[in-house]
Motif scaffolding. Structure first.
Motif, PDB file in Angstrom:
ATOM      1  N   PRO A 317       0.816  -1.225   0.000  1.00 13.09           N
ATOM      2  CA  PRO A 317       0.000   0.000   0.000  1.00 13.09           C
ATOM      3  C   PRO A 317       0.844   1.267   0.000  1.00 13.09           C
ATOM      4  CG  PRO A 317      -0.095  -1.104   2.135  1.00 13.09           C
ATOM      5  CD  PRO A 317       0.563  -2.060   1.192  1.00 13.09           C
ATOM      6  N   GLU A 318       2.080   1.170   0.527  1.00 13.60           N
ATOM      7  CA  GLU A 318       2.934   2.362   0.543  1.00 13.60           C
ATOM      8  C   GLU A 318       3.311   2.827  -0.859  1.00 13.60           C
ATOM      9  OE1 GLU A 318       5.771  -1.198   1.012  1.00 13.60           O
ATOM     10  OE2 GLU A 318       3.737  -0.612   1.653  1.00 13.60           O
ATOM     11  N   MET A 319       3.346   1.911  -1.832  1.00 10.88           N
ATOM     12  CA  MET A 319       3.686   2.275  -3.202  1.00 10.88           C
ATOM     13  C   MET A 319       2.509   2.896  -3.941  1.00 10.88           C
ATOM     14  SD  MET A 319       6.785   1.341  -3.057  1.00 10.88           S
ATOM     15  CE  MET A 319       7.196   1.830  -4.740  1.00 10.88           C
ATOM     16  N   PHE A 320       1.309   2.752  -3.372  1.00 13.20           N
ATOM     17  CA  PHE A 320       0.097   3.253  -4.020  1.00 13.20           C
ATOM     18  C   PHE A 320      -0.700   4.140  -3.066  1.00 13.20           C
ATOM     19  CE2 PHE A 320       1.285  -0.819  -5.811  1.00 13.20           C
ATOM     20  CZ  PHE A 320       1.280  -0.559  -7.179  1.00 13.20           C
ATOM     21  N   ALA A 321       0.004   4.763  -2.115  1.00 13.16           N
ATOM     22  CA  ALA A 321      -0.684   5.529  -1.072  1.00 13.16           C
ATOM     23  C   ALA A 321      -1.490   6.679  -1.655  1.00 13.16           C
ATOM     24  CB  ALA A 321       0.331   6.049  -0.051  1.00 13.16           C
ATOM     25  N   ALA A 322      -0.962   7.353  -2.655  1.00 13.93           N
ATOM     26  CA  ALA A 322      -1.677   8.493  -3.243  1.00 13.93           C
ATOM     27  C   ALA A 322      -2.994   8.044  -3.863  1.00 13.93           C
ATOM     28  CB  ALA A 322      -0.800   9.176  -4.289  1.00 13.93           C
ATOM     29  N   GLU A 323      -2.967   6.940  -4.617  1.00 12.68           N
ATOM     30  CA  GLU A 323      -4.190   6.449  -5.249  1.00 12.68           C
ATOM     31  C   GLU A 323      -5.194   5.954  -4.214  1.00 12.68           C
ATOM     32  OE1 GLU A 323      -1.073   5.756  -6.050  1.00 12.68           O
ATOM     33  OE2 GLU A 323      -0.861   5.195  -8.182  1.00 12.68           O
ATOM     34  N   LEU A 324      -4.707   5.257  -3.187  1.00 15.50           N
ATOM     35  CA  LEU A 324      -5.607   4.793  -2.137  1.00 15.50           C
ATOM     36  C   LEU A 324      -6.245   5.961  -1.400  1.00 15.50           C
ATOM     37  CD1 LEU A 324      -3.395   1.898  -0.696  1.00 15.50           C
ATOM     38  CD2 LEU A 324      -5.509   1.623  -2.006  1.00 15.50           C
ATOM     39  N   ALA A 325      -5.445   6.978  -1.097  1.00 19.30           N
ATOM     40  CA  ALA A 325      -5.959   8.135  -0.363  1.00 19.30           C
ATOM     41  C   ALA A 325      -6.952   8.933  -1.191  1.00 19.30           C
ATOM     42  CB  ALA A 325      -4.798   9.029   0.068  1.00 19.30           C
ATOM     43  N   ALA A 326      -6.762   8.959  -2.506  1.00 17.88           N
ATOM     44  CA  ALA A 326      -7.655   9.735  -3.380  1.00 17.88           C
ATOM     45  C   ALA A 326      -9.044   9.115  -3.476  1.00 17.88           C
ATOM     46  CB  ALA A 326      -7.039   9.849  -4.772  1.00 17.88           C
ATOM     47  N   ASN A 327      -9.164   7.836  -3.139  1.00 14.26           N
ATOM     48  CA  ASN A 327     -10.451   7.139  -3.232  1.00 14.26           C
ATOM     49  C   ASN A 327     -11.244   7.359  -1.942  1.00 14.26           C
ATOM     50  OD1 ASN A 327     -12.436   5.518  -4.305  1.00 14.26           O
ATOM     51  ND2 ASN A 327     -11.135   3.721  -4.566  1.00 14.26           N
ATOM     52  N   GLN A 328     -11.539   8.649  -1.669  1.00 13.08           N
ATOM     53  CA  GLN A 328     -12.090   9.043  -0.373  1.00 13.08           C
ATOM     54  C   GLN A 328     -13.448   8.426  -0.086  1.00 13.08           C
ATOM     55  OE1 GLN A 328     -11.302  10.852   2.425  1.00 13.08           O
ATOM     56  NE2 GLN A 328      -9.167  10.776   1.741  1.00 13.08           N
ATOM     57  N   GLY A 329     -14.304   8.366  -1.090  1.00 12.70           N
ATOM     58  CA  GLY A 329     -15.632   7.799  -0.862  1.00 12.70           C
ATOM     59  C   GLY A 329     -15.562   6.355  -0.392  1.00 12.70           C
ATOM     60  N   LEU A 330     -14.653   5.587  -0.970  1.00 14.58           N
ATOM     61  CA  LEU A 330     -14.484   4.196  -0.568  1.00 14.58           C
ATOM     62  C   LEU A 330     -13.938   4.104   0.854  1.00 14.58           C
ATOM     63  CD1 LEU A 330     -14.494   1.159  -1.270  1.00 14.58           C
ATOM     64  CD2 LEU A 330     -12.159   1.467  -2.134  1.00 14.58           C
ATOM     65  N   LEU A 331     -12.945   4.935   1.184  1.00 13.20           N
ATOM     66  CA  LEU A 331     -12.383   4.918   2.532  1.00 13.20           C
ATOM     67  C   LEU A 331     -13.471   5.160   3.577  1.00 13.20           C
ATOM     68  CD1 LEU A 331      -9.111   7.018   1.948  1.00 13.20           C
ATOM     69  CD2 LEU A 331      -9.276   4.534   2.228  1.00 13.20           C
ATOM     70  N   THR A 332     -14.335   6.126   3.310  1.00  8.27           N
ATOM     71  CA  THR A 332     -15.421   6.441   4.240  1.00  8.27           C
ATOM     72  C   THR A 332     -16.398   5.285   4.352  1.00  8.27           C
ATOM     73  OG1 THR A 332     -15.229   8.803   3.750  1.00  8.27           O
ATOM     74  CG2 THR A 332     -17.302   8.048   4.717  1.00  8.27           C
ATOM     75  N   GLN A 333     -16.724   4.670   3.214  1.00  6.31           N
ATOM     76  CA  GLN A 333     -17.669   3.558   3.232  1.00  6.31           C
ATOM     77  C   GLN A 333     -17.115   2.372   4.015  1.00  6.31           C
ATOM     78  OE1 GLN A 333     -18.290   1.298  -0.310  1.00  6.31           O
ATOM     79  NE2 GLN A 333     -20.457   0.882   0.143  1.00  6.31           N
ATOM     80  N   ILE A 334     -15.832   2.071   3.828  1.00 12.35           N
ATOM     81  CA  ILE A 334     -15.221   0.954   4.553  1.00 12.35           C
ATOM     82  C   ILE A 334     -15.253   1.211   6.056  1.00 12.35           C
ATOM     83  CG2 ILE A 334     -13.066  -0.279   4.988  1.00 12.35           C
ATOM     84  CD1 ILE A 334     -12.378   0.140   2.025  1.00 12.35           C
TER      85      ILE A 334
END
Length: 483
Positions: A317-334
């Motif tokens: 996840p550290e190599m894709f942190a920017a993409e993971l963080a940008a997916n804000q709606g998903l983070l909130t849903q999880i």
């Protein structure tokens, strides 16, 4: 542990071993697998130890899952059962070793070494030797490996990084006195490099040119080995008619399938950020009745609909942190779903994803799911090794006081430890515990510890049971799946 079994060497497969790490063991393994796969769709591979990434390359070469053989994470009996079960429909079987042939989990014995696995399975060994800076001294190395443990049968050698015809003549002359078959020769110019980074090889999902690399490896396999001698060693005895390669795992009579009225749907995070899964674990979940749904925290905007549980494996996840963080709606849903009681199992990279913040290798902070009340930071120190873990409090899938073996492999650390840690950890061979770690909150189990459920199916059984209860409850519905 019993380090040997009685009986003659079997002709049911071949172990690829190195005289030490870095001698080209993986290149030789992939060259053989890629060449074999062009001859047969029924090539079954295995990897000694807890590694996730080498098996990914095996699977891309053969089209079949590669299974780990690890007597510490599972047991000697399970290693034998797994090998026999997975080879039932295979024509060829190949096992890639770990480190040097006799390098085990500690310096005190060769437990969990390649030699240990070769003895357990009664398989011959093909020894890969780096000849880049050797001539006659190769004789002493190979003679030593052949005689150190007479229970390990070295059927032949591969001479790697041979510089010239003259160099090969010197090596061949030196080995003539001990009558060891030379079953492969790779020249220095044959070297095929696979990119790596801070935790080993770059996973296959991030290598768009991998098909071309495998073609080159297959060419090496066809042209650099003595197939007349190798083929009988690689063939499984009396292979039956082909069946599905995705056969269920070996039966474990002490863990019967629980009664159920609903098949739970478990979402498996699978993309370049989360790719560390033992195939046995996924097979066991399926055998226990779960429906597995693959999804991507990187690209999917919502969770799959009507799921009853989440499984976050390890990865990068550290190599894709920017993409993971940008997916804000998903983070909130999880976060919302987990706080409302959706069961989840998270290992290593999965734990990092559930943290509040991830500080990457460039010291930049990225928001994550935020379920765990701390940040995770990448560092230079590698935490590596087998761990005996004792649960200090119950988790959704483990009872208090339960003892099991796992493996740690990470360069990140939590900024603050859990107030009530899940595990007390003890290093392999150590007398006293050295650390605590892991979270258990809501219905979430999150830890750096990687577990192989092959010999501990009760963990998977508890996960499926929790997801089944959730499926049968009046749970909040997850919104329809969107891409």
């Amino acid at each position: 542990m019993n380090n040997a079994i009685d009986g003659a060497i079997s002709a049911g497969g071949l172990v690829i071993a190195g005289e030490r790490s870095g001698v080209g063991k993986t290149t030789v393994t992939l060259a053989l697998l890629a060449a074999l796969a062009q001859k047969s769709p029924r090539v079954q591979s295995f990897k000694v130890g807890p590694d996730y990434i080498d098996p990914m390359f095996h699977q891309r070469a053969t089209g079949r899952p590669c299974y780990n053989l690890d007597p510490i994470l599972t047991s000697e009996t399970y290693v034998q059962q797994c090998f026999a079960h997975r080879c039932r429909d295979a024509e060829f079987a190949l096992v890639e070793g770990v480190m040097g042939l006799f390098d085990g989990a500690s310096g005190l014995s060769d437990v969990a070494s390649t030699a240990h696995i070769a003895r357990l399975l009664n398989l011959p060994v093909l020894l890969v030797v780096d000849c880049g800076r050797l001539s006659r001294s190769v004789l002493a190395i190979i003679h030593g490996y052949r005689t150190l443990d007479p229970r390990v049968h070295i059927a032949g050698v591969v001479l790697n990084r041979v510089g010239s015809d003259r160099h090969l003549d010197l090596l061949t002359d030196a080995l003539s006195s001990i009558d060891i078959p030379i079953l492969g020769v790779l020249r220095r110019q044959d070297a095929i490099s696979l990119p790596d980074r801070h935790l080993g090889l770059v996973p296959t999902a991030e290598l768009p040119h991998l098909p071309e690399i495998l073609d080159r490896l297959a060419h090496l396999g066809h042209t650099c080995f003595n197939w007349a001698a190798l083929t009988p060693l690689l063939q499984t005895p009396h292979p039956p008619a082909p069946t599905s390669p995705h056969t269920p795992p070996p039966p474990r009579p002490h863990a019967p399938t629980p009664p159920r009225t609903t098949a739970p749907k478990i979402a498996i995070a699978q993309d370049p950020a989360f790719s560390f899964y033992y195939p046995d674990n996924l097979d066991i979940l399926t055998t226990l009745g779960a429906e597995l749904v693959s999804w991507s925290p990187l690209t999917d905007k919502r969770l799959p609909a009507d799921i009853d549980g989440l499984y976050f494996g390890g990865g990068f996840p550290e190599m894709f942190a920017a993409e993971l963080a940008a997916n804000q709606g998903l983070l909130t849903q999880i976060k919302t779903a987990l706080q409302q009681g959706l069961p989840a199992y998270a290992e290593c990279g999965g734990l990092m994803y559930l943290a509040t913040t991830l500080v990457d290798l460039n010291e930049k902070s990225w928001p994550m799911v935020g379920l765990l009340p701390n940040a995770v930071r990448m560092g230079k120190r590698l935490t590596l090794g087998y761990r005996q873990a004792t649960t200090q409090q119950p988790s959704p899938f483990l009872s208090q006081g339960q003892c099991l073996w796992g493996h740690e492999f990470h360069r990140s650390q939590l900024d603050t430890p859990p107030a009530r840690p899940l595990y007390q950890l003890k290093r392999y061979g150590a007398a006293q515990p050295h650390a605590t770690e892991g979270w258990s909150l809501h219905r979430v189990h999150a830890s750096y510890l990687h577990l192989h459920w092959g010999d501990r199916p009760e963990v998977a059984q508890a996960l499926v049971a929790a997801c089944t209860r959730y499926a049968q409850s009046a749970r909040p519905k997850v919104a329809p799946f969107q891409r």
